[in-house]
Design an enzyme around this catalytic site. Structure first.
Site, PDB file in Angstrom:
ATOM      1  N   SER A   1      -4.703   2.157   3.530  1.00 49.96           N
ATOM      2  CA  SER A   1      -4.580   1.169   4.366  1.00 49.96           C
ATOM      3  C   SER A   1      -5.808  -0.426   4.275  1.00 49.96           C
ATOM      4  O   SER A   1      -6.613   0.253   4.422  1.00 49.96           O
ATOM      5  CB  SER A   1      -4.480   1.215   6.349  1.00 49.96           C
ATOM      6  OG  SER A   1      -4.839   0.342   7.425  1.00 49.96           O
ATOM      7  N   GLY A   2      -5.428  -1.577   3.950  1.00 48.67           N
ATOM      8  CA  GLY A   2      -6.361  -2.602   3.027  1.00 48.67           C
ATOM      9  C   GLY A   2      -7.295  -2.583   4.427  1.00 48.67           C
ATOM     10  O   GLY A   2      -8.530  -3.087   4.657  1.00 48.67           O
ATOM     11  N   SER A   3      -6.755  -3.178   5.783  1.00 46.28           N
ATOM     12  CA  SER A   3      -7.391  -2.939   7.105  1.00 46.28           C
ATOM     13  C   SER A   3      -8.057  -2.389   7.355  1.00 46.28           C
ATOM     14  O   SER A   3      -9.357  -1.575   8.190  1.00 46.28           O
ATOM     15  CB  SER A   3      -6.216  -4.462   7.558  1.00 46.28           C
ATOM     16  OG  SER A   3      -5.218  -3.254   8.190  1.00 46.28           O
ATOM     17  N   GLY A   4      -7.388  -0.453   7.848  1.00 46.46           N
ATOM     18  CA  GLY A   4      -7.908   0.234   8.070  1.00 46.46           C
ATOM     19  C   GLY A   4      -7.862   0.158   9.532  1.00 46.46           C
ATOM     20  O   GLY A   4      -7.775   0.631   9.958  1.00 46.46           O
ATOM     21  N   SER A   5      -6.146  -0.621   9.852  1.00 50.26           N
ATOM     22  CA  SER A   5      -6.187  -0.481  11.095  1.00 50.26           C
ATOM     23  C   SER A   5      -4.117  -0.824  11.012  1.00 50.26           C
ATOM     24  O   SER A   5      -4.260  -1.496  12.492  1.00 50.26           O
ATOM     25  CB  SER A   5      -6.443  -1.657  11.962  1.00 50.26           C
ATOM     26  OG  SER A   5      -6.491  -3.242  11.236  1.00 50.26           O
ATOM     27  N   THR A   6      -3.701  -1.035  10.137  1.00 47.77           N
ATOM     28  CA  THR A   6      -2.002  -1.328  10.171  1.00 47.77           C
ATOM     29  C   THR A   6      -1.490  -0.794  11.735  1.00 47.77           C
ATOM     30  O   THR A   6      -2.134   0.844  11.460  1.00 47.77           O
ATOM     31  CB  THR A   6      -2.061  -0.499   8.967  1.00 47.77           C
ATOM     32  OG1 THR A   6      -2.781  -1.295   7.912  1.00 47.77           O
ATOM     33  CG2 THR A   6       0.007  -1.221   8.979  1.00 47.77           C
TER      34      THR A   6
ATOM     35  N   SER B   1       0.776  -1.429   0.163  1.00 42.50           N
ATOM     36  CA  SER B   1       0.055   0.226  -0.238  1.00 42.50           C
ATOM     37  C   SER B   1       0.675   1.026   0.389  1.00 42.50           C
ATOM     38  O   SER B   1       0.433   2.226  -0.671  1.00 42.50           O
ATOM     39  CB  SER B   1      -0.787   0.040   1.269  1.00 42.50           C
ATOM     40  OG  SER B   1      -1.711  -0.912   1.038  1.00 42.50           O
TER      41      SER B   1
ATOM     42  N   GLU C   1      -5.167  -3.827  -3.178  1.00 45.73           N
ATOM     43  CA  GLU C   1      -3.495  -2.961  -4.266  1.00 45.73           C
ATOM     44  C   GLU C   1      -4.168  -2.307  -5.632  1.00 45.73           C
ATOM     45  O   GLU C   1      -3.441  -0.874  -6.382  1.00 45.73           O
ATOM     46  CB  GLU C   1      -2.146  -3.305  -3.897  1.00 45.73           C
ATOM     47  CG  GLU C   1      -2.353  -3.853  -2.452  1.00 45.73           C
ATOM     48  CD  GLU C   1      -1.504  -4.949  -1.894  1.00 45.73           C
ATOM     49  OE1 GLU C   1      -1.079  -5.321  -1.367  1.00 45.73           O
ATOM     50  OE2 GLU C   1      -0.662  -5.368  -2.989  1.00 45.73           O
TER      51      GLU C   1
END
Length: 181
Positions: free
Chosen positions: A84-89, A45, A148
């Site tokens: 951030s794919g997870s939104g919590s990196t 990302s 991505e």
């Protein structure tokens, strides 16, 4: 086109088709309103974020990549775009919190509309958001590839819209492109 190319094109087309319209305009509006734009991500990302940062620089914006030794301090009136794919990196959360505490606007580009980063964001861009299965595991597209590549595609289309709206030329953009390579 071979079956692997068809797989990639099919998955990415599905994700883009399920990303609600209008987010490109919202991103560009916040970029236009910002004093400066800071962009960050982690892993692949981060690579996607670098593509977007470079294109914004070519379009004449003042952009910094988060984490570089020459990146200035973020302040009120600035914009932080985080991918951030997870939104919590975990490595990015402190940066989002810091930017928010300094009064910067936050855009989170993620596959999740609800996440710890989303809670702090002024704008959440849920790539593929209209399809709960958009990012299901797909053999041959491992470990976040779909997010991505679809995010890169979405952001490149956002730049295409910016270029069109502002009447930018390739010659003008190339004049800003790095020449110490």
């Amino acid at each position: 086109m071979n079956k692997y190319q068809e797989l990639v094109v099919s998955k990415l087309t599905n994700v883009i088709n399920n990303t609600a319209e209008g987010y490109d305009d919202k991103i560009l509006s916040l970029v236009d309103a910002a004093g400066r734009t800071f962009i960050g991500g982690a892993g692949r990302s981060l690579l996607v974020s670098r593509f977007f940062a470079m294109r914004l620089v070519h379009a004449g914006y003042q952009v910094s990549m988060v984490g570089e030794v020459v990146t200035p301090s973020i302040q009120a009136g600035d914009l932080f775009i985080v991918i951030s794919g997870s939104g919590s990196t975990e490595t990015l959360m402190p940066l989002v919190k810091k930017a928010k505490s300094q009064g910067a606007k936050i855009i989170v580009i993620s596959m999740k509309a609800q996440s710890p980063m989303a809670e702090l964001a002024d704008l959440v861009v849920p790539v593929g958001g209209n399809d709960a299965n958009a990012f299901d595991k797909t053999h041959g597209m491992p470990m976040g590839t779909i997010f991505e590549l679809s995010t890169l595609w979405f952001l490149e289309a956002t730049i295409a819209k910016l270029v069109d709206q502002k009447g930018l030329t390739e010659e003008g953009m190339r004049a800003i492109h790095a020449n110490l390579e």
